[in-house]
Scaffold this motif. Structure first.
Motif, PDB file in Angstrom:
ATOM      1  N   LEU A 170       0.830  -1.200   0.000  1.00  0.00           N
ATOM      2  CA  LEU A 170       0.000   0.000   0.000  1.00  0.00           C
ATOM      3  C   LEU A 170       0.866   1.252   0.000  1.00  0.00           C
ATOM      4  O   LEU A 170       0.564   2.229  -0.695  1.00  0.00           O
ATOM      5  N   ASN A 171       1.947   1.235   0.754  1.00  0.00           N
ATOM      6  CA  ASN A 171       2.859   2.372   0.794  1.00  0.00           C
ATOM      7  C   ASN A 171       3.454   2.649  -0.582  1.00  0.00           C
ATOM      8  O   ASN A 171       3.543   3.813  -1.017  1.00  0.00           O
ATOM      9  N   ILE A 229      11.618   4.302   3.912  1.00  0.00           N
ATOM     10  CA  ILE A 229      11.633   5.759   3.939  1.00  0.00           C
ATOM     11  C   ILE A 229      10.288   6.297   4.411  1.00  0.00           C
ATOM     12  O   ILE A 229       9.232   5.704   4.151  1.00  0.00           O
ATOM     13  N   LYS A 230      10.319   7.405   5.148  1.00  0.00           N
ATOM     14  CA  LYS A 230       9.082   8.083   5.533  1.00  0.00           C
ATOM     15  C   LYS A 230       8.439   8.679   4.293  1.00  0.00           C
ATOM     16  O   LYS A 230       9.108   9.301   3.462  1.00  0.00           O
ATOM     17  N   ILE A 231       7.141   8.541   4.168  1.00  0.00           N
ATOM     18  CA  ILE A 231       6.477   8.992   2.957  1.00  0.00           C
ATOM     19  C   ILE A 231       6.540  10.513   2.814  1.00  0.00           C
ATOM     20  O   ILE A 231       6.637  11.045   1.706  1.00  0.00           O
ATOM     21  N   GLY A 232       6.533  11.233   3.939  1.00  0.00           N
ATOM     22  CA  GLY A 232       6.651  12.689   3.874  1.00  0.00           C
ATOM     23  C   GLY A 232       7.993  13.126   3.308  1.00  0.00           C
ATOM     24  O   GLY A 232       8.079  14.087   2.529  1.00  0.00           O
ATOM     25  N   VAL A 233       9.056  12.425   3.675  1.00  0.00           N
ATOM     26  CA  VAL A 233      10.385  12.725   3.146  1.00  0.00           C
ATOM     27  C   VAL A 233      10.425  12.425   1.653  1.00  0.00           C
ATOM     28  O   VAL A 233      10.990  13.199   0.864  1.00  0.00           O
ATOM     29  N   LEU A 274       5.275  -0.688   6.390  1.00  0.00           N
ATOM     30  CA  LEU A 274       4.896   0.705   6.177  1.00  0.00           C
ATOM     31  C   LEU A 274       3.422   0.880   5.864  1.00  0.00           C
ATOM     32  O   LEU A 274       2.878   1.973   6.004  1.00  0.00           O
ATOM     33  N   ASP A 275       2.752  -0.175   5.427  1.00  0.00           N
ATOM     34  CA  ASP A 275       1.309  -0.069   5.195  1.00  0.00           C
ATOM     35  C   ASP A 275       0.592   0.321   6.488  1.00  0.00           C
ATOM     36  O   ASP A 275      -0.258   1.216   6.501  1.00  0.00           O
ATOM     37  N   ILE A 276       0.950  -0.362   7.557  1.00  0.00           N
ATOM     38  CA  ILE A 276       0.320  -0.085   8.851  1.00  0.00           C
ATOM     39  C   ILE A 276       0.889   1.177   9.479  1.00  0.00           C
ATOM     40  O   ILE A 276       0.148   2.067   9.913  1.00  0.00           O
ATOM     41  N   SER A 277       2.212   1.284   9.547  1.00  0.00           N
ATOM     42  CA  SER A 277       2.833   2.388  10.278  1.00  0.00           C
ATOM     43  C   SER A 277       2.632   3.734   9.593  1.00  0.00           C
ATOM     44  O   SER A 277       2.518   4.768  10.265  1.00  0.00           O
ATOM     45  N   GLU A 278       2.559   3.765   8.258  1.00  0.00           N
ATOM     46  CA  GLU A 278       2.424   5.037   7.542  1.00  0.00           C
ATOM     47  C   GLU A 278       0.983   5.339   7.124  1.00  0.00           C
ATOM     48  O   GLU A 278       0.633   6.496   6.916  1.00  0.00           O
ATOM     49  N   HIS A 279       0.146   4.294   7.000  1.00  0.00           N
ATOM     50  CA  HIS A 279      -1.202   4.503   6.457  1.00  0.00           C
ATOM     51  C   HIS A 279      -2.314   3.916   7.314  1.00  0.00           C
ATOM     52  O   HIS A 279      -3.485   4.112   7.012  1.00  0.00           O
ATOM     53  N   GLY A 280      -1.943   3.175   8.358  1.00  0.00           N
ATOM     54  CA  GLY A 280      -2.963   2.612   9.236  1.00  0.00           C
ATOM     55  C   GLY A 280      -3.852   1.599   8.569  1.00  0.00           C
ATOM     56  O   GLY A 280      -4.994   1.377   8.980  1.00  0.00           O
ATOM     57  N   SER A 281      -3.345   0.964   7.517  1.00  0.00           N
ATOM     58  CA  SER A 281      -4.139  -0.016   6.785  1.00  0.00           C
ATOM     59  C   SER A 281      -3.173  -0.973   6.105  1.00  0.00           C
ATOM     60  O   SER A 281      -1.967  -0.905   6.313  1.00  0.00           O
ATOM     61  N   SER A 282      -3.694  -1.886   5.306  1.00  0.00           N
ATOM     62  CA  SER A 282      -2.823  -2.817   4.601  1.00  0.00           C
ATOM     63  C   SER A 282      -3.439  -3.174   3.261  1.00  0.00           C
ATOM     64  O   SER A 282      -4.650  -3.051   3.053  1.00  0.00           O
ATOM     65  N   ALA A 299      -1.666   2.939  15.721  1.00  0.00           N
ATOM     66  CA  ALA A 299      -2.100   2.844  14.330  1.00  0.00           C
ATOM     67  C   ALA A 299      -3.543   2.397  14.263  1.00  0.00           C
ATOM     68  O   ALA A 299      -3.965   1.492  14.961  1.00  0.00           O
ATOM     69  N   PHE A 300      -4.327   3.046  13.399  1.00  0.00           N
ATOM     70  CA  PHE A 300      -5.732   2.728  13.277  1.00  0.00           C
ATOM     71  C   PHE A 300      -6.086   2.547  11.810  1.00  0.00           C
ATOM     72  O   PHE A 300      -5.616   3.272  10.939  1.00  0.00           O
ATOM     73  N   GLY A 301      -6.924   1.576  11.542  1.00  0.00           N
ATOM     74  CA  GLY A 301      -7.455   1.416  10.206  1.00  0.00           C
ATOM     75  C   GLY A 301      -8.606   2.380   9.978  1.00  0.00           C
ATOM     76  O   GLY A 301      -9.052   3.082  10.897  1.00  0.00           O
ATOM     77  N   LEU A 302      -9.127   2.432   8.760  1.00  0.00           N
ATOM     78  CA  LEU A 302     -10.202   3.353   8.430  1.00  0.00           C
ATOM     79  C   LEU A 302     -11.445   3.070   9.269  1.00  0.00           C
ATOM     80  O   LEU A 302     -12.105   3.994   9.759  1.00  0.00           O
ATOM     81  N   ALA A 303     -11.765   1.802   9.465  1.00  0.00           N
ATOM     82  CA  ALA A 303     -12.944   1.458  10.264  1.00  0.00           C
ATOM     83  C   ALA A 303     -12.798   1.971  11.694  1.00  0.00           C
ATOM     84  O   ALA A 303     -13.760   2.461  12.300  1.00  0.00           O
ATOM     85  N   ASP A 304     -11.573   1.859  12.247  1.00  0.00           N
ATOM     86  CA  ASP A 304     -11.335   2.365  13.603  1.00  0.00           C
ATOM     87  C   ASP A 304     -11.574   3.874  13.671  1.00  0.00           C
ATOM     88  O   ASP A 304     -12.171   4.379  14.630  1.00  0.00           O
ATOM     89  N   ARG A 305     -11.117   4.581  12.659  1.00  0.00           N
ATOM     90  CA  ARG A 305     -11.288   6.037  12.658  1.00  0.00           C
ATOM     91  C   ARG A 305     -12.760   6.413  12.568  1.00  0.00           C
ATOM     92  O   ARG A 305     -13.232   7.333  13.240  1.00  0.00           O
ATOM     93  N   LEU A 306     -13.499   5.721  11.710  1.00  0.00           N
ATOM     94  CA  LEU A 306     -14.927   6.006  11.575  1.00  0.00           C
ATOM     95  C   LEU A 306     -15.676   5.702  12.868  1.00  0.00           C
ATOM     96  O   LEU A 306     -16.565   6.467  13.278  1.00  0.00           O
ATOM     97  N   ASN A 307     -15.303   4.617  13.516  1.00  0.00           N
ATOM     98  CA  ASN A 307     -15.943   4.278  14.788  1.00  0.00           C
ATOM     99  C   ASN A 307     -15.612   5.315  15.853  1.00  0.00           C
ATOM    100  O   ASN A 307     -16.457   5.654  16.683  1.00  0.00           O
ATOM    101  N   GLN A 308     -14.372   5.809  15.839  1.00  0.00           N
ATOM    102  CA  GLN A 308     -13.990   6.851  16.797  1.00  0.00           C
ATOM    103  C   GLN A 308     -14.848   8.092  16.608  1.00  0.00           C
ATOM    104  O   GLN A 308     -15.318   8.691  17.572  1.00  0.00           O
TER     105      GLN A 308
END
Length: 451
Positions: A65-66, A137-141, A408-416, A435-444
């Motif tokens: 994903l990264n 690599i960090k995606i922002g960099v 990096l899928d989880i650490s940079e994007h919270g998903s896989s 780290a949170f997936g999209l479902a976790d964020r929506l539930n929050q």
């Protein structure tokens, strides 16, 4: 009176017909040229799907994903930066043969089709870095580096060679970008990799540990897409639907890429007693990069020879960089685009039917090509090195060891990219606490609204 009027009309039609025919012919030619450049632009754009598949397939599943996001960001950031400043730096009126000085925001530019085609190239150069720095690599960099590559570093090289720059005036020849696109991207990639260091576990106790890609069939599909796109990459560089030149460019592109695959397969069989599939796939790309500079100047036998040498250079280059220098490049980008880019550029001085040493034209073109190679490597590595060094003064360019091991899928994007439910027994086994997936964020968000 009626007869006189009829004669006058007939006479006027006789005068108008040649002019009408000439206008129609000119309009048809312009339309065909525009259609060819647009088709070539679409093919080069589609190459980014190939890059995404190759980079994903040749690396581990937990980083897919990264890699996909980096490729989408590159093809989105590149054209906008090229519109704002890059095109002007590359094709504007020259300042001392070093840099363009106008045409920013396409001011005064009428040929939008040419801009679109060139915008596809700038993104291709930048995405070469993505594969080399994969999995750490960090995606922002990466985004910061992409901004400078597409906005300034690559356009300066393009001005030197494809506009009224000092290398062009010297007689340097690079028809479709072995140096401008591929060597520039590879030099930037190598520089960043030297700052990053190897992935955890790659080198240990003096040994090279193989970190296999998770999906070689995916990588193979990506190579086929890149192969197809390259016909637009090289063929579109004619900038017109020339019925003689375009078929020849496509033919030399095909023959060199086929030669690259064959020599890589045979040489890996000789070298390692087996045909290495990942090397063979990269052999196609090696042949393509090798012929890109001289695709309009070499004969078909010359193209085959360039491809055959490219395949051998690929095997030896990857072996040397990985085992001797211990530089970790997961997809072999620095060798494919760098070493083979150098070879392809120098090969013009050998195999060009117009100026090559092997065709009795002396060594002057070969010397000019070597000067261009050295200048581009120096410019790119110094500028990218300085940029990366400045970034390291403010933040780490690399994710933490924990984040790298998780992926990096989880650490940079919270998903896989894939579901690991059948492999891991709990979410915590693959996901850090923050780290949170999209479902976790929506539930929050739902929980916050409820309270």
């Amino acid at each position: 009176m009626f007869k006189k009027i009829a004669l006058l009309l007939l006479f006027s039609f006789m005068l108008a017909s040649p002019l009408y025919a000439e206008t129609t012919e000119a309009t048809t030619t312009e339309t065909l040229n525009m259609l060819w450049i647009m088709l070539a632009s679409f093919l080069v754009f589609f190459m980014h799907a190939g890059f995404a598949l190759v980079e994903s397939g040749f690396t581990r599943a937990k980083n897919s994903l990264n890699i996909i996001m980096k490729n989408f960001l590159t093809i989105s950031i590149g054209p906008i930066l090229f519109y704002l400043v890059g095109y002007g730096i590359m094709f504007g009126d020259t300042f001392s043969g070093i840099i363009g000085s106008d045409n920013f925001l396409l001011s005064g530019v009428d040929d939008i089709g040419f801009f679109v085609f060139q915008a596809m190239f700038v993104a291709t150069c930048a995405t070469i870095i993505s594969g080399a720095v994969a999995e750490r690599i960090k995606i922002g960099v990466y985004v910061i580096i992409t901004i400078f590559m597409t906005g300034v570093i690559y356009p300066v090289v393009g001005h030197w060679i494809w506009a009224d720059g000092w290398l062009a005036n010297l007689g340097f020849s690079d028809f479709a970008g072995s140096t401008v696109v591929h060597l520039t991207g590879a030099s930037g990639a190598l520089t960043v990799v030297l700052f990053l260091g190897a992935r955890y576990g790659k080198y240990k106790n003096g040994r090279v540990n193989v970190i296999p890609g998770h999906n070689i069939p995916m990588g193979a599909l990506g190579v086929f897409i890149l192969w197809l796109g390259w016909f637009g990459f090289n063929g579109g560089s004619t900038l017109e639907a020339d019925p003689t030149l375009v078929p020849m460019v496509v033919a030399t592109t095909l023959m060199a890429s086929a030669g690259g695959l064959i020599s890589t397969a045979l040489y890996s069989q000789f070298r390692f007693k087996q045909i290495d599939a990942s090397l063979a796939l990269n052999g196609v790309l090696a042949g393509l990069v090798g012929v890109t500079a001289g695709t309009a100047e070499v004969s078909i036998p010359g193209a085959i020879a360039i491809g055959l040498v490219s395949g051998v250079l690929l095997v030896e280059g990857i072996t040397f960089i990985d085992r001797k220098l211990k530089i970790d490049d997961p997809v072999g980008a620095t060798t494919v685009h760098g070493l083979c880019g150098i070879w392809g550029t120098l090969a013009v001085g050998l195999f060009s039917v117009e100026s090559g040493l092997l065709y009795g034209h002396g060594a002057s073109q070969l010397l000019i090509q070597a000067i261009g190679v050295i200048a581009v490597i120096a410019w790119t590595m110094v500028t990218v090195g300085a940029l990366t060094f400045v970034i390291t003064r403010f933040t780490s360019i690399r994710v933490s060891e924990k984040e790298e091991r998780v992926g990096l899928d989880i650490s940079e994007h919270g998903s896989s990219a894939y579901s690991f439910n059948d492999t891991f027994s709990s979410k915590e086994a693959i996901q850090p606490n923050d780290a949170f997936g999209l479902a976790d964020r929506l539930n929050q968000l739902s929980d916050q609204k409820a309270t």
